[in-house]
Design an enzyme around this catalytic site. Structure first.
Site, PDB file in Angstrom:
ATOM      1  N   VAL A 662       7.084  12.760  -3.610  1.00 55.09           N
ATOM      2  CA  VAL A 662       7.355  12.047  -4.862  1.00 55.09           C
ATOM      3  C   VAL A 662       6.096  11.474  -5.492  1.00 55.09           C
ATOM      4  O   VAL A 662       6.137  10.966  -6.612  1.00 55.09           O
ATOM      5  CB  VAL A 662       8.375  10.910  -4.636  1.00 55.09           C
ATOM      6  N   GLY A 663       4.972  11.537  -4.810  1.00 49.99           N
ATOM      7  CA  GLY A 663       3.729  11.021  -5.380  1.00 49.99           C
ATOM      8  C   GLY A 663       2.563  11.234  -4.447  1.00 49.99           C
ATOM      9  O   GLY A 663       2.738  11.410  -3.239  1.00 49.99           O
ATOM     10  N   SER A 664       1.367  11.221  -5.018  1.00 51.30           N
ATOM     11  CA  SER A 664       0.171  11.423  -4.211  1.00 51.30           C
ATOM     12  C   SER A 664      -0.989  10.660  -4.826  1.00 51.30           C
ATOM     13  O   SER A 664      -1.123  10.586  -6.051  1.00 51.30           O
ATOM     14  CB  SER A 664      -0.172  12.924  -4.132  1.00 51.30           C
ATOM     15  N   GLY A 665      -1.793  10.039  -3.962  1.00 49.31           N
ATOM     16  CA  GLY A 665      -2.953   9.294  -4.416  1.00 49.31           C
ATOM     17  C   GLY A 665      -4.181   9.660  -3.627  1.00 49.31           C
ATOM     18  O   GLY A 665      -4.186  10.624  -2.843  1.00 49.31           O
ATOM     19  N   GLY A 668      -3.322   8.769   0.201  1.00 54.87           N
ATOM     20  CA  GLY A 668      -2.073   9.107   0.850  1.00 54.87           C
ATOM     21  C   GLY A 668      -1.087   9.803  -0.054  1.00 54.87           C
ATOM     22  O   GLY A 668      -1.256   9.849  -1.275  1.00 54.87           O
ATOM     23  N   VAL A 670       3.223  10.231  -0.772  1.00 52.94           N
ATOM     24  CA  VAL A 670       4.475   9.512  -0.592  1.00 52.94           C
ATOM     25  C   VAL A 670       5.631  10.505  -0.618  1.00 52.94           C
ATOM     26  O   VAL A 670       5.738  11.329  -1.537  1.00 52.94           O
ATOM     27  CB  VAL A 670       4.668   8.447  -1.690  1.00 52.94           C
ATOM     28  N   LYS A 686       4.887   6.605   3.099  1.00 53.60           N
ATOM     29  CA  LYS A 686       3.523   6.856   2.642  1.00 53.60           C
ATOM     30  C   LYS A 686       2.681   7.310   3.832  1.00 53.60           C
ATOM     31  O   LYS A 686       2.432   6.536   4.756  1.00 53.60           O
ATOM     32  CB  LYS A 686       2.917   5.611   2.008  1.00 53.60           C
ATOM     33  N   ASP A 787      -6.332  -2.873  -7.742  1.00 49.09           N
ATOM     34  CA  ASP A 787      -6.001  -1.505  -8.170  1.00 49.09           C
ATOM     35  C   ASP A 787      -4.699  -1.503  -8.967  1.00 49.09           C
ATOM     36  O   ASP A 787      -3.863  -0.629  -8.799  1.00 49.09           O
ATOM     37  CB  ASP A 787      -5.881  -0.582  -6.958  1.00 49.09           C
TER      38      ASP A 787
END
Length: 954
Positions: A662-665, A668, A670, A686, A787
Site C-alpha cells: 500500500v506504500g513505499s518510502g 521501508g 508498507v 511496515k 519529516d
C-alpha cells in the site's frame, strides 16, 4: 465581538457642536483602482453645482437596475425628486443626502462628490463599487464656511469595506475629530504618526487590517481623551507602551491578534477600564505584577490574555480582580502549577477558559462558588484527581470541557444538577465506574455528550432515552458492556453516534429506525450480533456507518448508503455476505428456502461448538487487550505487546505480495495484512529496507518515538518485530493501525478520490496541529518530527488525521547542536520545533491550492510559499484548488440572498485566515514563524467558524 467594539462609540446625539456627519457605507467594494481626477463646476450657482454633480456621479457609475435612468440632463429643476436624492427642507435646491442602497451600482466614486457641500449622508451599501475613498473627503475642512462648516466634523465611519492603501494623511488634519472607525478593510503599511496625535479622539478603531510597525511610546499622552482603542488583527509589533496607563479615560483596549511581545505592562491607573483584550500575541507574564495592578480596575468585565507565551504559576491575586469580571480567558499559554482556589472569589464570572496550559493537581472545590458561570473550559491540561462534587453547584453552566486531562475516579452524580448544560465533554481521562443515571436527565444537552477514551464500565442505562435533544453522543473506547439500550431510539435528533471500542453485545436495536436524521454511526469493535437492519437503507442523511469487527451475520442490505462502499465499513464480520464484491465479503449464494435453513442450522451448530471451545479464552484475551489498547496513561513498552514472528507476518501479507503493498518510502515498504491470531484484525505492516543506509537507525527512531508517545492524532503501533527472515537476514518491522482512507497526499492529488471539502481540510489541519502540539509541548523531552508531509499523514475511517513515520524524529535536548539543510524546513537551520511548523504551513498551502511544492510551476526562485504570497489577498480565489468548495462563486449560486451572502463571505474569510496561517508558518526565517501552540489555537478557531457555516463532514 463587533458589538462590544462599538459599544463605546459616543452617541451622535451627544455631539451637539457637530454640524456635519459623513457616514460612508460601501460594503460591497470588490476591486481597487485609482479614482479619476476631480471635475469641478466653480462657475455654477450652488444649486446648479449640485445638479451638475449628480450628473457627474451618473456618468461615472454604471447602473444595472437603471434606477439612475430618471436622472436626466434636461431636468435641472426637479433633481431634488430624483430617486435616492434628498434636498434640504430649508434650502430646497441643495442636496443633503444620497441614499442609493442596492441600486446595482458599479464603477468608481468620482471626487466631484465633494461638490455636494451640504451633504450630511452618503449611503451606498450592497452595490459593486470599486476603488479608493476620494482623498478629497478628508479635505472637507478646507471648504469655505459659506458653503457649509465642515470643520466641525466629529465622526468618520468607514468600517467593513474593501478599502486599501494607506490611511490618508488628510484624515489626521480633520480638526476636532472624535470618532474614527476604518476597521475591517485592507489598509496596509505603517500608521501615519500624526494619526496618534489627534488629541480630540475618543474612539479609534483600525482593527482587522494589515498595519505594521510599533505603537508610539508616548501614545498615552498624545491621545489623552481616548476611551476606546481597537487595533486587533493587524501585524503590529514591539512592546505595549506603558504610557497607555496615562490615558485614564480608557474603557476598552483591544490589541489582540498582533505580534506584540515583551512583558505586559501595568494598567492600574485605568480605573474606568471595562475591557482588556491582549490575546493572540507573544506577550509574557513576567512576575505577574500586571495582574495585581488590575485590582484597581474596578469596572473590568472582560480580560482576555489567551494565546500568548505566559509562563509560571497563576498567582492567587487573580481572585482579587474586580467583582464585575464576567469573562476571563487565559487559554493557550504555558501557565503551570495548580489552579489557585482564590479563583472562586470571582462570583460574577460567566466565562472561564484555562484550556491548553500546563495546569496540574486537583481542580479546587471553590470552582463551585462561580454560580453564574455559563462556560468552563479546562481541557488539555494535566489536571488530576477526582472531579469535585461542587461542580454540581454551577446551575447556569451551558458548556463544560474537561477533556484531555488525567481526571480519575467516578463521574460525580452532582453533574446531573447542571440542568442547563448543552455540551459536556469529559473524554480522554481515566474516569472509571458506571455512567451516572443522573446525566441522562439533562434534556438540555443538544450540542454534545462525550465520555470517550476513559475506563467507564457497566451497562448503558435505559435512561439514555431522556437525552431527547442530543446531537452528538460519544461513549467510544471504554469498557461498557451489555446491550445497546432500545431507548436510544428516542434520541430522534441524534446526528452522530459513537459507541465503538466497547464490549457491547446483542443486536442493533430496531428502535434505531427513528434516527432518520443521523449522519454517522460507529458501532465497530464490539461483540454485536444478528443482521444489519434494512432500515439503514432509508437514512438519507447517513454518511458513515461503521459496523466493522463485530459478529454480524447474514446478507448485507443493498440500497441507500450500502451502494457506497467507502461510507459503509463491515470488515471483521466473518459471517456477513454480500451480493456485491465491493465490500470484500463472501458472495451470498442464492438457494432454496430449505437449503438456506439447513445451511443456517449447520452454521449455528458449528459456531456453537466453536464458541464452547474458545469462549473463555477469547473473552479473557479480548478484555485484557482492550483494557490496554485505549488506556490513556503510560504507553506500554514493546516488551508488553503481542509478539509476532516472521512467519506470522509472511502469512498476514501473503508472503509480502505486491497486491498487499500500500506504500513505499526511502526506508521501508508498507503492506496491508490480516492477523489470523488477532481475530483477523486488519493491520499495516511496515517492513524496513535494512540494506538502505539509515534504515536501521530509522527503525530505532520510530520505536523510541512510539514508545514515548500516545495521542489520538498519532498513528498507533500495535507491536514491533525484530528477528531474522527465512534466509537468516535481519528483519525489522512495525505492526501499526491500518488507516482505511490512506494518505492525505492521495486525497489532495489523486483524481480517483472524491474531492476533499473545505470542512474536511480544516479538520485535518486541526488534527495535525494537535499532534504537533502534543509532540512539541506535552512530551518530555519534546519531539520534533522532521519529516512532516502529506504522505506521512494518514486518514482513518472517519477522515481523522494521524501523523505517522517517525523515522527521522528527534528528541530535543537543551544543547542539541544537530543541524539540517533541507529546503523543506525553510532556510537551513538547526533541527527545531520551527522546522515542523514550516512543514505544517506547507501542508496547509498544499491543501488549499492542490499543488505540490515540487510542481514544475515553481522555478527561477518561485516557491509554493511565494506563489501563494503573491496572490494574497486580492487574487487568492484564482489559485485555490477548485475542488475545495464546489460551485463556490459560480453563477448558479444566488448570492443576492442575505443569508447566502453571509455564508459566502464567512467561508471566504475563513479561507483567507487559513491562507494567512499557512503563510505565517512557512516564513523563511524560523523566528518569524508562530509556535505550534498559537497555530493550534488559530486553526481550531477557524474550524469552529467553518462548522457554523457549512457541514464539515463529507
Amino acid at each position: 465581538m463587533c458589538d462590544r467594539q462599538r459599544k463605546n462609540v459616543p452617541h451622535l446625539g451627544t455631539l451637539r457642536s457637530a454640524r456635519l456627519l459623513i457616514f460612508v457605507v460601501l460594503s460591497s467594494l470588490s476591486s481597487f483602482a485609482v479614482f479619476p481626477a476631480a471635475t469641478a463646476a466653480a462657475s455654477f450657482s450652488s444649486s446648479n453645482t449640485d445638479f451638475q454633480t449628480l450628473l457627474c456621479l451618473k456618468l461615472h457609475l454604471s447602473n444595472a437596475t437603471n434606477l439612475l435612468g430618471s436622472w436626466k440632463q434636461n431636468d435641472s429643476l426637479s433633481f431634488c425628486r430624483w430617486p435616492g436624492v434628498t434636498c434640504s427642507k430649508t434650502n430646497t435646491t441643495r442636496v443633503v443626502a444620497l441614499d442609493l442602497e442596492s441600486y446595482g451600482l458599479s464603477g468608481q466614486i468620482p471626487p466631484c462628490i465633494v461638490n455636494l457641500t451640504l451633504l450630511t449622508r452618503i449611503h451606498l451599501p450592497d452595490n459593486q463599487l470599486s476603488g479608493q475613498i476620494p482623498p478629497e473627503l478628508g479635505q472637507l475642512s478646507n471648504i469655505p464656511s459659506s458653503l457649509g462648516n465642515f470643520s466641525s466634523l466629529r465622526s468618520l465611519l468607514l468600517a467593513a469595506n474593501h478599502l486599501q492603501g494607506s490611511i490618508p494623511v488628510s484624515i489626521s488634519k480633520i480638526p476636532n475629530l472624535q470618532v474614527l472607525d476604518i476597521s475591517y478593510n485592507n489598509f496596509r503599511g505603517t500608521v501615519e504618526p500624526s494619526l496618534y496625535n489627534i488629541s480630540s479622539l475618543m474612539y479609534l478603531s483600525i482593527g482587522v487590517n494589515y498595519f505594521t510597525g510599533a505603537l508610539p511610546f508616548d501614545i498615552g499622552y498624545t491621545l489623552p481623551s481616548i476611551q476606546t482603542l481597537i487595533l486587533q488583527q493587524n501585524n503590529f509589533g514591539g512592546k505595549i507602551p506603558p504610557s497607555l496607563a496615562n490615558a485614564t479615560d480608557l474603557e476598552s483596549i483591544n490589541l489582540g491578534a498582533n505580534a506584540f511581545h515583551g512583558i505586559i505592562p501595568s494598567f492600574g491607573p485605568l480605573y474606568k477600564l471595562n475591557e482588556l483584550i491582549l490575546a493572540t500575541n507573544q506577550l509574557e507574564a513576567g512576575d505577574w505584577s500586571f495582574l495585581s495592578s488590575l485590582e484597581n480596575c474596578t469596572q473590568l468585565e472582560v480580560l482576555s490574555l489567551a494565546t500568548n507565551v505566559m509562563q509560571g504559576n497563576l498567582p492567587g491575586s487573580v481572585g482579587s480582580l474586580a467583582n464585575t469580571l464576567n469573562a476571563l480567558w487565559l487559554h493557550a499559554n504555558k501557565i503551570s502549577g495548580t489552579i489557585p482556589p482564590e479563583i472562586g472569589n470571582l462570583t460574577n464570572l460567566m466565562r472561564l477558559r484555562l484550556e491548553q496550559n500546563y495546569f496540574a493537581g486537583n481542580l479546587p472545590g471553590t470552582i463551585g462558588n462561580l454560580a453564574n458561570l455559563t462556560s468552563l473550559s479546562l481541557s488539555q491540561n494535566n489536571l488530576s484527581g477526582q472531579i469535585p462534587l461542587s461542580i454540581g453547584k454551577l446551575g447556569q453552566l451551558n458548556k463544560l470541557f474537561l477533556q484531555d486531562n488525567n481526571f480519575s475516579g467516578a463521574i460525580p452524580r452532582s453533574l446531573g444538577d447542571c440542568k442547563k448544560l448543552i455540551t459536556l465533554n469529559l473524554s480522554c481521562n481515566t474516569l472509571n465506574g458506571s455512567i451516572p443515571k443522573e446525566l441522562f436527565s439533562l434534556n438540555s444537552l443538544t450540542e454534545g455528550f462525550d465520555l470517550s477514551h476513559n475506563q467507564l464500565s457497566g451497562q448503558i442505562p435505559q435512561d439514555i432515552g431522556g437525552l431527547i435533544n442530543i446531537g452528538l453522543l460519544n461513549f467510544s473506547n471504554n469498557h461498557l458492556s451489555g446491550q445497546i439500550p432500545v431507548s436510544l431510539g428516542a434520541c430522534v435528533r441524534l446526528e452522530s453516534l459513537h459507541l465503538e471500542g466497547n464490549f457491547l453485545d446483542g443486536r442493533i436495536p430496531e428502535s434505531f429506525i427513528n434516527l432518520g436524521g443521523v449522519a454517522e454511526i460507529d458501532l465497530s469493535r464490539n461483540n454485536l450480533s444478528g443482521q444489519i437492519p434494512n432500515f439503514f437503507q432509508s437514512f438519507n442523511s447517513l454518511k458513515l456507518l461503521n459496523l466493522s469487527f463485530n459478529s454480524l451475520e447474514g446478507q448485507m442490505p443493498e440500497g441507500g448508503i450500502f451502494q457506497n462502499s467507502s461510507e459503509v465499513l463491515v470488515q471483521g464480520n466473518s459471517m456477513l455476505c454480500s451480493r456485491s464484491p465491493k465490500f470484500q465479503l463472501p458472495l451470498c449464494v442464492a438457494s432454496s428456502r430449505h437449503q438456506r435453513s439447513s445451511s443456517r442450522n449447520l452454521m449455528i451448530t458449528v459456531i456453537s461448538v466453536a464458541l464452547a471451545l474458545v469462549f473463555v479464552a477469547c473473552v479473557v484475551f479480548i478484555l485484557l487487550k482492550k483494557r490496554k489498547r485505549y488506556k490513556r496513561s503510560d504507553h506500554p513498552s514493546f516488551n508488553e505487546m503481542k509478539n509476532f514472528s516472521y512467519a506470522d507476518l509472511v502469512k498476514a501479507t501473503n508472503s509480502f505480495s505486491s497486491d498487499n503493498l500500500v506504500g513505499s518510502g526511502a526506508y521501508g515498504s508498507v503492506y496491508k495484512g490480516v492477523l489470523e491470531s488477532e481475530a483477523r484484525e486488519i493491520v499495516a505492516i511496515k517492513v524496513f529496507k535494512l540494506d538502505e543506509l539509515g534504515a536501521p537507525k530509522s527503525f530505532v527512531a520510530e520505536c523510541e518515538a512510539f514508545r514515548n508517545t500516545r495521542h489520538r492524532n498519532l498513528l498507533r503501533v500495535i507491536s514491533a518485530c525484530s528477528t531474522w527472515d527465512n534466509k537468516g537476514n535481519d528483519f525489522k518491522a512495525l505492526i501499526i493501525e491500518y488507516m482505511a482512507n490512506g494518505t492525505l497526499e492521495s486525497w489532495i492529488y489523486s483524481e480517483m478520490r472524491r474531492p476533499l471539502s473545505l470542512g474536511s481540510r480544516v479538520t485535518i489541519a486541526v488534527d495535525i496541529a494537535a499532534a504537533l502540539d502534543y509532540l512539541h509541548n506535552r512530551c518530555v523531552p519534546p519531539i520534533v518530527h522532521c519529516d512532516l508531509k502529506p504522505s506521512n499523514v494518514l486518514l482513518d475511517d472517519i477522515m481523522g488525521a494521524r501523523v505517522s513515520d517517525f523515522g527521522l524524529a528527534k528528541f530535543l535536548q537543551i544543547h542539541d547542536s544537530s543541524s539540517i539543510t533541507s529546503s523543506k524546513y525553510g532556510t537551513g537551520s538547526k533541527i527545531s520545533k520551527e522546522g515542523d511548523v514550516y512543514s505544517y504551513g506547507i501542508i496547509i498551502l498544499e491543501m488549499l491550492t492542490g499543488k505540490r511544492p515540487t510542481d514544475e510551476l515553481f522555478n527561477n526562485g518561485l516557491s509554493l510559499q511565494k506563489f501563494v504570497g503573491n496572490a494574497f489577498p486580492e487574487k487568492i480565489c484564482e489559485i485555490l484548488d477548485p475542488k475545495i468548495i464546489p460551485n463556490f462563486g459560480s453563477e448558479g449560486v444566488d448570492t443576492n440572498l442575505d443569508h447566502e451572502k453571509h455564508v459566502t463571505m464567512g467561508i471566504l474569510n475563513c479561507i483567507m485566515q487559513l491562507v494567512k496561517l499557512g503563510l505565517a508558518c512557512s516564513m523563511q526565517t524560523p523566528k518569524d514563524r508562530p509556535t505550534i501552540l498559537d497555530v493550534y489555537a488559530e486553526v481550531s478557531t477557524i474550524k469552529r467558524t467553518i462548522s457554523a457555516l457549512i457541514c464539515v463532514e463529507e
